[in-house]
Design a protein around this motif. Structure first.
Motif, PDB file in Angstrom:
ATOM      1  N   GLU A  65       0.849  -1.184   0.000  1.00  0.00           N
ATOM      2  CA  GLU A  65       0.000   0.000   0.000  1.00  0.00           C
ATOM      3  C   GLU A  65       0.889   1.238   0.000  1.00  0.00           C
ATOM      4  N   THR A  66       0.595   2.177  -0.881  1.00  0.00           N
ATOM      5  CA  THR A  66       1.403   3.396  -0.957  1.00  0.00           C
ATOM      6  C   THR A  66       0.525   4.614  -0.779  1.00  0.00           C
ATOM      7  N   LYS A  67       1.127   5.612  -0.150  1.00  0.00           N
ATOM      8  CA  LYS A  67       0.462   6.901   0.006  1.00  0.00           C
ATOM      9  C   LYS A  67       1.046   7.857  -1.030  1.00  0.00           C
ATOM     10  N   GLU A  68       0.166   8.423  -1.820  1.00  0.00           N
ATOM     11  CA  GLU A  68       0.611   9.393  -2.824  1.00  0.00           C
ATOM     12  C   GLU A  68       0.774  10.733  -2.130  1.00  0.00           C
ATOM     13  N   ILE A  69       2.023  11.134  -1.906  1.00  0.00           N
ATOM     14  CA  ILE A  69       2.327  12.302  -1.086  1.00  0.00           C
ATOM     15  C   ILE A  69       2.982  13.384  -1.928  1.00  0.00           C
ATOM     16  N   ALA A  70       2.471  14.596  -1.788  1.00  0.00           N
ATOM     17  CA  ALA A  70       3.122  15.781  -2.337  1.00  0.00           C
ATOM     18  C   ALA A  70       3.833  16.480  -1.181  1.00  0.00           C
ATOM     19  N   TYR A  71       5.007  17.014  -1.450  1.00  0.00           N
ATOM     20  CA  TYR A  71       5.769  17.598  -0.356  1.00  0.00           C
ATOM     21  C   TYR A  71       6.629  18.752  -0.849  1.00  0.00           C
ATOM     22  N   VAL A  72       7.038  19.585   0.088  1.00  0.00           N
ATOM     23  CA  VAL A  72       8.087  20.578  -0.129  1.00  0.00           C
ATOM     24  C   VAL A  72       9.105  20.390   0.985  1.00  0.00           C
ATOM     25  N   TRP A  73      10.353  20.633   0.657  1.00  0.00           N
ATOM     26  CA  TRP A  73      11.372  20.507   1.690  1.00  0.00           C
ATOM     27  C   TRP A  73      12.555  21.391   1.384  1.00  0.00           C
ATOM     28  N   LEU A  74      13.323  21.672   2.432  1.00  0.00           N
ATOM     29  CA  LEU A  74      14.518  22.498   2.323  1.00  0.00           C
ATOM     30  C   LEU A  74      15.494  22.043   3.392  1.00  0.00           C
ATOM     31  N   THR A  75      16.722  21.697   2.982  1.00  0.00           N
ATOM     32  CA  THR A  75      17.740  21.242   3.925  1.00  0.00           C
ATOM     33  C   THR A  75      18.963  22.147   3.829  1.00  0.00           C
ATOM     34  N   PRO A  76      19.804  22.176   4.854  1.00  0.00           N
ATOM     35  CA  PRO A  76      21.006  23.005   4.794  1.00  0.00           C
ATOM     36  C   PRO A  76      21.869  22.708   3.577  1.00  0.00           C
ATOM     37  N   ASP A  77      21.961  21.447   3.166  1.00  0.00           N
ATOM     38  CA  ASP A  77      22.784  21.102   1.994  1.00  0.00           C
ATOM     39  C   ASP A  77      22.306  21.814   0.737  1.00  0.00           C
ATOM     40  N   MET A  78      20.968  22.054   0.648  1.00  0.00           N
ATOM     41  CA  MET A  78      20.411  22.653  -0.559  1.00  0.00           C
ATOM     42  C   MET A  78      20.856  24.095  -0.757  1.00  0.00           C
ATOM     43  N   ILE A  79      21.158  24.793   0.324  1.00  0.00           N
ATOM     44  CA  ILE A  79      21.529  26.215   0.202  1.00  0.00           C
ATOM     45  C   ILE A  79      22.978  26.455   0.622  1.00  0.00           C
ATOM     46  N   LEU A  80      23.741  25.376   0.743  1.00  0.00           N
ATOM     47  CA  LEU A  80      25.103  25.496   1.250  1.00  0.00           C
ATOM     48  C   LEU A  80      25.956  26.408   0.376  1.00  0.00           C
ATOM     49  N   ASP A  81      25.792  26.312  -0.934  1.00  0.00           N
ATOM     50  CA  ASP A  81      26.629  27.107  -1.846  1.00  0.00           C
ATOM     51  C   ASP A  81      26.388  28.601  -1.698  1.00  0.00           C
ATOM     52  N   SER A  82      25.237  28.978  -1.208  1.00  0.00           N
ATOM     53  CA  SER A  82      24.913  30.399  -1.086  1.00  0.00           C
ATOM     54  C   SER A  82      25.301  30.986   0.264  1.00  0.00           C
ATOM     55  N   VAL A  83      25.812  30.161   1.166  1.00  0.00           N
ATOM     56  CA  VAL A  83      26.167  30.635   2.508  1.00  0.00           C
ATOM     57  C   VAL A  83      27.630  31.077   2.511  1.00  0.00           C
ATOM     58  N   GLN A  84      27.869  32.309   2.947  1.00  0.00           N
ATOM     59  CA  GLN A  84      29.217  32.848   3.014  1.00  0.00           C
ATOM     60  C   GLN A  84      29.780  32.683   4.423  1.00  0.00           C
ATOM     61  N   VAL A  85      31.009  32.199   4.514  1.00  0.00           N
ATOM     62  CA  VAL A  85      31.686  32.049   5.799  1.00  0.00           C
ATOM     63  C   VAL A  85      32.981  32.841   5.744  1.00  0.00           C
ATOM     64  N   ASP A  86      33.158  33.826   6.646  1.00  0.00           N
ATOM     65  CA  ASP A  86      34.365  34.653   6.603  1.00  0.00           C
ATOM     66  C   ASP A  86      35.523  33.958   7.311  1.00  0.00           C
ATOM     67  N   GLU A  87      36.725  34.368   6.954  1.00  0.00           N
ATOM     68  CA  GLU A  87      37.935  33.736   7.456  1.00  0.00           C
ATOM     69  C   GLU A  87      38.101  33.909   8.963  1.00  0.00           C
ATOM     70  N   ASP A  88      37.695  35.059   9.474  1.00  0.00           N
ATOM     71  CA  ASP A  88      37.849  35.301  10.913  1.00  0.00           C
ATOM     72  C   ASP A  88      37.020  34.311  11.724  1.00  0.00           C
ATOM     73  N   ALA A  89      35.827  34.001  11.247  1.00  0.00           N
ATOM     74  CA  ALA A  89      34.972  33.051  11.958  1.00  0.00           C
ATOM     75  C   ALA A  89      35.595  31.659  11.951  1.00  0.00           C
ATOM     76  N   LEU A  90      36.228  31.301  10.823  1.00  0.00           N
ATOM     77  CA  LEU A  90      36.873  29.996  10.747  1.00  0.00           C
ATOM     78  C   LEU A  90      38.071  29.929  11.698  1.00  0.00           C
TER      79      LEU A  90
END
Length: 614
Positions: free
Chosen positions: A226-251
């Protein structure tokens, strides 16, 4: 109005814990029933004080709350029968008190005094007996000195009766011997595993008719759940990782904060054995140098090696002894050395050199970690906005258009692990969702978020043969292999039974000593069960998954009572069955006493206590 229950009191089984003296009356709440003068009934010549029932019932409710993590209302307790269970325990206990009294079993004042001192309620601030404090404690819990001391005397007398009933109870030797013989018996077998490579001729290609027959014979294997036909939306940190800026001082700051992870001093795997005097330590060191073992010295002190093991330590961890231990370049015994616990010998079992991971070497990992953390915070900041959008009537498709969330659909069933279904939170939500539910924003384990909607349910469906032909072919090959190997093994079995060596028949054989709890890698699942059904020199064919095992039973070994492991098992079994016999015997005795004792209960008083608890 009193209600006579008569000699045949309610047969609610109650096990009164052997040896329990029942001085729990000092742990209840604020209820007080006139210094113990009120009664809810009698058992034989013994009264049941209202205070005793009130206290026991409150303790029962507290115990339930501690076990379940939530408080229980009294109506819920009644629905579970806790009040009846508590009353039955008290009635049984008082019946035993009455029996002890009729038999003339009692204890003297000295034993009562000793029990009071042991309880600690009469101990003053100076450690001596404080009669004023003793009386005050009892008064605050609604007891007089006389009532409390009478209770202790009855508890101790009841314990004597209990021990007289169960003293010396031992199970029949045949019971322990039979179970031990079953559990610890060992068997020696010679066996060989046969697989597709042992077939004389390779398997032919299956015909379409054979595949169809396999498919029709096992429809459940090819039926989609038996299967449930599911529609979903999701967002994980990996999905937006490229857009996140990390400065050298913080590292740099993160690296400095966790420098102890990246820069580690030399460590050593060390065991320490402490002695009462330097002379004792030097004598032990001399014995080791003369050919003795560090383990022998540990054992001589009545310790296990685990008691001496310090694990991996730095020089600073060893205090004053650290310099000498870390100056040694070999794996050896060092000492005696003075420690805060006394003179000690140290055995060095391993040397772990100092390590350093530079900032440049750690930078990429720190950047990914910090970026993921910031991505999770960015997602968390959107939680309320997205939740409000759904509450305002937005669909999950519109949510995907208005945010960074990704839209998707899947046919979900328990156990699938694709996409968001790899997360436990999504699995739980998918399992619980119904067609009437509205989407809600929920959190994923890695800081992501999702929302889902159930669009329909597909009942279990037999998949078409053409869609599962590869699975059917694999199943046919597996079954055909086992069938052919089985016929081949049956032709070899008489020769093996007649004494022909398995290796002489071209088989790769092994000899194993097995018990019922053994696990033999590669052997069919039924292997151990079959072995313990065989007689000496029997030969059997045991089918597995695509394999067949040929097994010959060489010998059967009864448990060796001189084996320490077998002796421990025998002792454990004997203790277990002794306890079980004692419990059964005492429960039967207690029920018999209760059956022949007049019990009278005042339901009005009982209801009054229930009302106060509510």
């Amino acid at each position: 109005m009193a209600k006579s229950v008569g000699k045949k009191a309610q047969r609610t089984f109650v096990w009164v814990i052997i040896g329990l003296t029942g001085i729990g009356l000092l742990s209840f709440g604020t209820g007080n029933f006139g210094g113990g003068g009120q009664s809810i009934g009698t058992v034989g010549e013994k009264r049941i004080s209202a205070q005793t029932y009130f206290t026991a019932l409150q303790n029962q409710l507290r115990s339930y709350a501690q076990q379940t993590g939530r408080a229980l209302s009294f109506p819920e307790a009644q629905a579970l029968g806790l009040q009846q269970e508590t009353l039955s325990q008290i009635v049984t206990q008082r019946a035993l008190d009455n029996e002890a009294s009729e038999l003339g079993i009692s204890v003297g004042d000295a034993q009562v005094r000793e029990e009071i001192i042991r309880s600690g309620i009469a101990t003053g601030l100076d450690g001596g007996i404080d009669r004023v404090a003793y009386a005050d404690v009892l008064r605050r819990v609604g007891l007089t000195e006389r009532a409390y001391e009478t209770q202790i005397r009855e508890d101790l007398s009841r314990t004597i009766l209990q021990l007289a009933v169960i003293g010396g109870v031992t199970p029949p030797e045949t019971l322990t011997d039979t179970v031990l013989g079953f559990t610890a018996e060992e068997r020696s077998v010679e066996w060989a595993l046969m697989d597709q490579n042992d077939l004389i001729t390779p398997l032919p290609e299956p015909t379409q008719a054979e595949l169809t027959a396999e498919y029709n014979a096992n429809p459940e294997a090819y039926t989609a759940p038996e299967t449930k036909e599911i529609a979903y939306v999701w967002l994980t940190p990996d999905m937006i990782l490229d857009s996140v800026q990390v400065d050298e001082d913080a590292l740099r700051a993160l690296y400095d904060d966790r420098r102890s992870e990246f820069v580690q001093p030399e460590r050593r795997l060390v065991e320490r054995l402490v002695f009462g005097s330097t002379a004792e330590a030097e004598a032990a060191r001399a014995r080791i140098e003369e050919g003795g073992a560090f383990e022998d010295e540990v054992e001589a002190r009545g310790l296990d090696l685990s008691d001496a093991d310090l694990g991996d330590v730095t020089e600073g961890d060893l205090g004053a002894a650290g310099a000498a231990v870390f100056a040694e370049e070999d794996l050896t015994v060092v000492g005696p050395l003075n420690t805060s616990l006394g003179p000690a010998l140290f055995r060095i079992n391993g040397i772990l050199p100092a390590t350093e991971t530079t900032y440049e070497e750690a930078r990429d990992g720190l950047q990914d970690e910090l970026a993921l953390d910031r991505a999770a915070r960015i997602i968390g900041d959107q939680f309320d906005f997205l939740e409000n959008e759904l509450a305002g009537g937005a669909t999950i498709e519109e949510l995907a258009d208005a945010s960074d969330m990704e839209f998707g659909t899947l046919g979900w069933f328990p156990g699938m692990s694709e996409g968001p279904a790899a997360y436990a939170a999504f699995q739980d939500a998918a399992a619980a969702v119904t067609l009437d539910d509205f989407p809600e924003i929920e959190a994923l384990e890695d800081g992501g978020i999702f929302a889902l909607r159930l669009d329909g349910i597909t009942e279990p469906t037999l998949r078409p043969l053409e869609d599962v032909e590869d699975e059917v072919r694999a199943a046919w090959e597996q079954n055909a292999t086992v069938s052919r190997l089985g016929r081949l093994a049956e032709t070899l079995s008489p020769q093996i039974a007649a004494g022909t060596d398995m290796a002489g028949l071209g088989l790769t054989a092994a000899i194993e000593d097995v018990s019922r709890g053994s696990f033999i890698p590669g052997a069919p699942a039924a292997f151990i069960g079959e072995v313990f059904e065989m007689s000496r020199d029997d030969v059997r064919v045991v089918e597995g998954t695509g394999t067949v095992a040929l097994v010959r039973l060489i010998d059967i070994a009864a448990p060796d009572r001189n084996d320490p492991d077998v002796a421990r098992l025998a002792n454990a079994l004997n203790a277990q069955y002794s306890q079980s016999y004692a419990q059964d015997l005492y429960a039967t005795f207690a029920q018999g006493i209760l059956d022949q004792t007049d019990v009278t209960l005042d339901q009005g008083q009982i209801n009054g206590i229930h009302a106060q608890i509510q």
